[in-house]
Enzyme design. Structure first.
Site, PDB file in Angstrom:
ATOM      1  N   THR A  94       0.874  -1.174   0.000  1.00 35.72           N
ATOM      2  CA  THR A  94       0.000   0.000   0.000  1.00 35.72           C
ATOM      3  C   THR A  94       0.906   1.218   0.000  1.00 35.72           C
ATOM      4  O   THR A  94       1.556   1.532   0.994  1.00 35.72           O
ATOM      5  CB  THR A  94      -0.922   0.018   1.225  1.00 35.72           C
ATOM      6  OG1 THR A  94      -1.781  -1.122   1.176  1.00 35.72           O
ATOM      7  CG2 THR A  94      -1.778   1.285   1.238  1.00 35.72           C
ATOM      8  N   LYS A 169      -7.320   1.580  -2.958  1.00 40.84           N
ATOM      9  CA  LYS A 169      -6.976   1.112  -1.613  1.00 40.84           C
ATOM     10  C   LYS A 169      -7.208   2.218  -0.593  1.00 40.84           C
ATOM     11  O   LYS A 169      -7.639   1.963   0.540  1.00 40.84           O
ATOM     12  CB  LYS A 169      -5.527   0.632  -1.563  1.00 40.84           C
ATOM     13  CG  LYS A 169      -5.064   0.138  -0.188  1.00 40.84           C
ATOM     14  CD  LYS A 169      -5.905  -1.022   0.334  1.00 40.84           C
ATOM     15  CE  LYS A 169      -5.516  -1.448   1.754  1.00 40.84           C
ATOM     16  NZ  LYS A 169      -4.209  -2.096   1.832  1.00 40.84           N
ATOM     17  N   LYS A 237      -0.213   5.061   8.427  1.00 39.49           N
ATOM     18  CA  LYS A 237       0.533   5.228   7.184  1.00 39.49           C
ATOM     19  C   LYS A 237      -0.416   5.300   6.004  1.00 39.49           C
ATOM     20  O   LYS A 237      -0.304   6.175   5.138  1.00 39.49           O
ATOM     21  CB  LYS A 237       1.525   4.074   7.026  1.00 39.49           C
ATOM     22  CG  LYS A 237       2.405   4.169   5.779  1.00 39.49           C
ATOM     23  CD  LYS A 237       1.850   3.413   4.587  1.00 39.49           C
ATOM     24  CE  LYS A 237       1.891   1.917   4.802  1.00 39.49           C
ATOM     25  NZ  LYS A 237       1.470   1.168   3.566  1.00 39.49           N
TER      26      LYS A 237
END
Length: 289
Positions: A94, A169, A237
């Protein structure tokens, strides 16, 4: 079957690389901690390489499952010169859409292909080979990459051009953040009013409030058990990436920004590696004050 390299053997990458072997692919792995790669090789019919370059030498497919943009860039810098002509790089990290677009161009310059393919489904999904994969890249590269990803992916969707997988995502993480916060508040409300949370969940889980998070996390949330699942550090994150992309596109994410700060509270309480459902602990802190 294909010759594959798999770089990054965390809780997701370790079983994903194993599924490639189980489907008959020839797999060479690399991990920043060599002992992890050796452990993987001892459990599967594959090889462990000591450097990323050695792992990708001659590979038709190069799968990455790393931590963040800097990790991907550092590894790609090492393997770029070793990529075979026509090789397909599949990045399951990701990371940012900007990085995906950059690596797409760098691969194209070498006659290789790049697919950004972040994953969802957690450790359980990786171990079961039932991951959801959101992809960005050319249709030709996707068609070639799909049979490899099917070794560990149950739902593989080509979203659009390079970077689109990473943006999708972010949508996933934005939705999860809001759902977990809502579930945390609901549990807190039930507890504060002396309700039997198990009976409440039985009542509402069959209706419009139902979600994967409710189904899989309410019991551990009530028990305040968080040594499992997707870590708060990783969620922050991911939300950082989403909020940065929002700033660049003009999208407004007020709830996401707020929940991101709530996760910062959890980190401050020592919950960096707790599951994301640990948002509920913020209410415990407020009662103590």
């Amino acid at each position: 079957m294909s010759k594959c390299a798999f770089l990054g053997l965390g809780v997701m990458g370790f079983p994903m690389a194993g599924h490639l072997v189980s489907k008959g692919h020839e797999v060479t792995v690399w991990n920043r901690t060599p002992a992890k790669a050796e452990d993987w090789a001892s459990k599967h019919e594959g090889k462990a390489a000591t450097t990323p370059e050695d792992a990708v030498a001659g590979a038709e497919y190069v799968c990455l499952c790393l931590g963040d943009d800097p990790d991907v860039e550092a590894v790609f810098d090492q393997i770029e010169g070793a990529l075979a002509n026509g090789a397909i790089v599949i990045d399951h990290t990701t990371a940012s859409a900007g990085l995906a677009r950059s690596l797409y161009e760098r691969c194209a310059a070498r006659g290789a292909h790049f697919v950004d393919a972040p994953i969802s489904g957690g450790q359980a999904g990786a171990e079961a080979g039932r991951l959801t994969i959101m992809c960005g890249g050319d249709g030709e590269a996707m068609a070639k990459a799909r049979p490899v990803m099917e070794a560990y992916g149950a739902r593989i969707t080509h979203i659009g051009e390079s970077g689109a997988g990473q943006l999708a995502k972010s949508v996933n993480q934005i939705c999860i953040a809001g759902i977990v916060q809502g579930l945390s508040e609901g549990i807190h409300f039930a507890e504060s009013n002396g309700l039997d949370v198990a009976k409440v969940m039985e009542a509402i889980s069959g209706g419009a409030a139902q979600s994967w998070q409710m189904e899989n996390r309410w019991k551990t949330m009530v028990a305040r058990e968080f040594e499992h699942g997707f870590a708060v550090d990783w969620m922050r994150k991911d939300l950082r990436i989403a909020l940065k992309a929002a700033g660049e596109s003009g999208a407004r994410l007020p709830v996401t920004a707020l929940v991101d700060q709530f996760y910062a509270d959890v980190q401050a309480e020592g919950g960096q590696r707790w599951d994301t459902s640990s948002l509920v602990t913020r209410f415990d802190t407020s009662r103590k004050q």
